[in-house]
Each structure stands twice: as structure tokens, then as C-alpha cells.
Write a protein that holds these residues in place. Structure first.
Motif, mmCIF file in Angstrom:
data_model
loop_
_atom_site.group_PDB
_atom_site.id
_atom_site.type_symbol
_atom_site.label_atom_id
_atom_site.label_comp_id
_atom_site.label_asym_id
_atom_site.label_seq_id
_atom_site.Cartn_x
_atom_site.Cartn_y
_atom_site.Cartn_z
ATOM 1 N N THR A 31 80.235 47.564 87.504
ATOM 2 C CA THR A 31 79.540 48.505 86.727
ATOM 3 C C THR A 31 78.079 48.261 87.202
ATOM 4 O O THR A 31 77.355 49.145 87.673
ATOM 5 N N PHE A 32 77.511 46.894 87.106
ATOM 6 C CA PHE A 32 76.238 46.220 87.371
ATOM 7 C C PHE A 32 76.163 46.656 89.052
ATOM 8 O O PHE A 32 75.165 47.192 89.374
ATOM 9 N N ALA A 33 77.076 46.467 89.910
ATOM 10 C CA ALA A 33 76.882 46.588 91.203
ATOM 11 C C ALA A 33 76.841 47.747 91.463
ATOM 12 O O ALA A 33 75.900 48.477 92.501
ATOM 13 N N LYS A 34 77.509 48.873 90.990
ATOM 14 C CA LYS A 34 77.140 50.374 91.393
ATOM 15 C C LYS A 34 76.028 50.673 90.839
ATOM 16 O O LYS A 34 75.123 51.554 91.644
ATOM 17 N N ALA A 35 75.783 50.446 89.784
ATOM 18 C CA ALA A 35 74.454 51.136 89.105
ATOM 19 C C ALA A 35 73.137 50.379 89.846
ATOM 20 O O ALA A 35 72.296 51.053 90.464
ATOM 21 N N VAL A 38 72.751 51.864 93.531
ATOM 22 C CA VAL A 38 72.294 53.191 93.534
ATOM 23 C C VAL A 38 70.785 53.097 93.219
ATOM 24 O O VAL A 38 70.007 54.184 93.724
ATOM 25 N N LEU A 39 70.093 52.500 92.688
ATOM 26 C CA LEU A 39 68.920 51.912 92.619
ATOM 27 C C LEU A 39 68.054 51.309 93.739
ATOM 28 O O LEU A 39 67.257 51.489 94.001
ATOM 29 N N ALA A 40 68.855 50.213 94.284
ATOM 30 C CA ALA A 40 68.377 49.019 95.114
ATOM 31 C C ALA A 40 68.233 49.854 96.520
ATOM 32 O O ALA A 40 67.232 49.580 97.282
#
Length: 268
Positions: A31-35, A38-40
Motif C-alpha cells: 500500500t505504501f509502495a503503490k501510493a 503515484v506521487l514520486a
């Protein structure tokens, strides 16, 4: 707000907090990786483009005229400052959004609620303004406080030097400087729960910061230890990730394309 799930919460020790943080990251890593991606990724691409613009403009600030005389291009200098300013602003916005997203994922995971990266992103974009406002207030208050403390230190030292008490001026400067640094650390830790308070208790701005001070009053050293250990662990993890890419960048002998790719990957 999580009224039912939060009723059984209790203060945790430093070790328990770090252990809980590690478990939360492991449980919600995807979940952290996907979000985060998307931002990074968009910000990484944006940063690469901005850096290329800055590099190109910097290389042509001063050129040679028809007679070989140096010609200064003020527009290129303004382009550099403008691009750097935009990069800082956008970076600040992305940091605020990612902070809100991260706290949303952490809170939901800790309380056993469903955690979805899309919902966390939507929540982050809704709350980033409040996060920015709290961070701005903390930075403003901390900056003003440090300025006033530094001014007091300077006035005391200058006064003692003017009175030809040099040895005492050195001692006073050291002690007052150390006291100012301790005051800044105390303030920073005491205000560190402002954003979590805003997200968990829906308090905004100054009210969230006051609540943070109230929560840290009896647990300041525990909060300090948590922030310190968390920072050390985060630094170690960042170093582990950054070293291989740093080696790749060095092996490329300054190749701009490789450096841009490495920067993009590290940002992501």
C-alpha cells in the motif's frame, strides 16, 4: 475519526512504538509502495526536467560576444531562480500530501481498518492543505523563537566583549547557545504530533499544535527517543537504497542521462 477502534489504545514505550512501526510497514508495504510511486514518479520526472533546465541555463549565463567580450544573460539567471523556486514549492506540496497519505495508511493499519492506497491518496489530497498549514506554523514559530534566542546570545556576547570580559563572553556564548539549541529541540519534539492530532482528532492549525504540546508534556523523553530512533532507522534504510545508485552514478563519470535516471529511481 475512529471512536470505537481507538477506545482501547494506551501509551506505548519507545521500543513498542518502533516495533509497531516496523510491523505496520511490513503489513502495508504494498500500500505504501503503490501510493508512494503515484506521487514520486511524476515528481521525479518533474525534478529531472527542472534540473536539466537549471543546468542548461547555468551553462549559458555568461557567453562570449562577437568581439570575445563576456556577455551576461540576466534572463538565464532569473530562469534558474524561478525553476529552483518552483521545484521547492512543488516538493513542499508533494511532501505534505505524502505525509497525509502515510499517516492515513499507518492509522488505518494500526486500528485494523481496511487500508487502500487509492483511498489514502484521496484523503491525502484532501488534507494536504491542513498539513501544510500546521508545518508552516511550526516552522514559523520555531524560526522566530530561534531568531530571538540567537539575538539574545549575540547581544550578551557583544556586551561582554565590549566590557573586555572575553573569557566570560566565550563561556556565556557557549552556554546560551546550548540552551537555545535545547529549546529548539524541545519545541520541535513537542510540536511533532501536530499532524497526527489533526488527522486523528480533526483539530486544525494552532489547536492541533497546542494538543501536541499537551500530549507530549508527560511523555517528552519518550517522544524524543521515538523520533531519534525512527530518524536513525530511516537514515540507515535510505543509505542502503542510495549507495548502489550512487555507485552507478559515479561509474557513469558524470553522464547526465544516467544521473537523471538515478535521481528518478531514488525519488521513486
Amino acid at each position: 475519526m475512529w471512536p470505537q477502534q481507538a477506545t482501547g489504545l494506551r501509551p506505548l514505550g519507545v521500543g513498542e512504538r518502533i516495533d509497531a512501526a516496523i510491523k505496520i510497514v511490513r503489513a502495508s508495504f504494498l500500500t505504501f509502495a503503490k501510493a508512494g510511486l503515484v506521487l514520486a514518479i511524476p515528481f521525479g520526472v518533474f525534478e529531472v526536467l527542472v534540473n536539466q533546465t537549471i543546468t542548461t541555463s547555468a551553462s549559458s549565463i555568461v557567453t562570449k560576444g562577437p568581439a570575445g567580450q563576456p556577455v551576461f544573460h540576466a534572463t538565464n539567471l532569473s530562469t534558474i531562480f524561478g525553476a529552483a523556486f518552483v521545484e521547492v514549492v512543488v516538493g513542499y506540496l508533494i511532501t505534505a500530501v505524502s505525509t497525509a497519505v502515510s499517516f492515513r495508511i499507518v492509522a488505518n493499519t494500526y486500528l485494523g481498518l481496511p487500508t487502500d492506497w487509492r483511498e489514502a491518496l484521496r484523503y491525502g489530497f484532501r488534507k494536504f492543505g491542513s498539513v501544510m498549514w500546521i508545518q508552516f506554523l511550526v516552522a514559523l514559530a520555531g524560526g522566530i523563537g530561534m531568531f530571538l534566542l540567537a539575538l539574545v546570545v549575540i547581544l550578551v556576547v557583544v556586551g561582554l566583549v565590549s566590557a573586555h570580559v572575553t573569557g566570560l563572553a566565550v563561556v556565556a556564548g557557549f552556554l546560551l547557545g546550548a540552551a537555545a539549541l535545547c529549546a529548539f529541540v524541545w519545541f520541535t519534539i513537542s510540536a511533532s504530533l501536530g499532524v497526527p492530532v489533526m488527522m486523528l482528532e480533526d483539530l486544525r492549525g494552532v489547536r492541533a499544535i497546542r494538543r501536541s504540546f499537551s500530549l507530549c508534556r508527560k511523555f517528552w523523553w519518550s517522544a524524543f527517543g521515538t523520533v531519534l530512533l525512527g530518524g536513525i532507522l530511516a537514515g540507515i534504510c535510505s543509505l542502503i537504497v542510495a549507495v548502489p545508485f550512487g555507485i552507478i552514478a559515479l561509474a557513469s563519470h558524470g553522464n547526465s542521462a544516467v544521473n537523471d535516471v538515478v535521481t528518478l529511481v531514488e525519488r521513486s
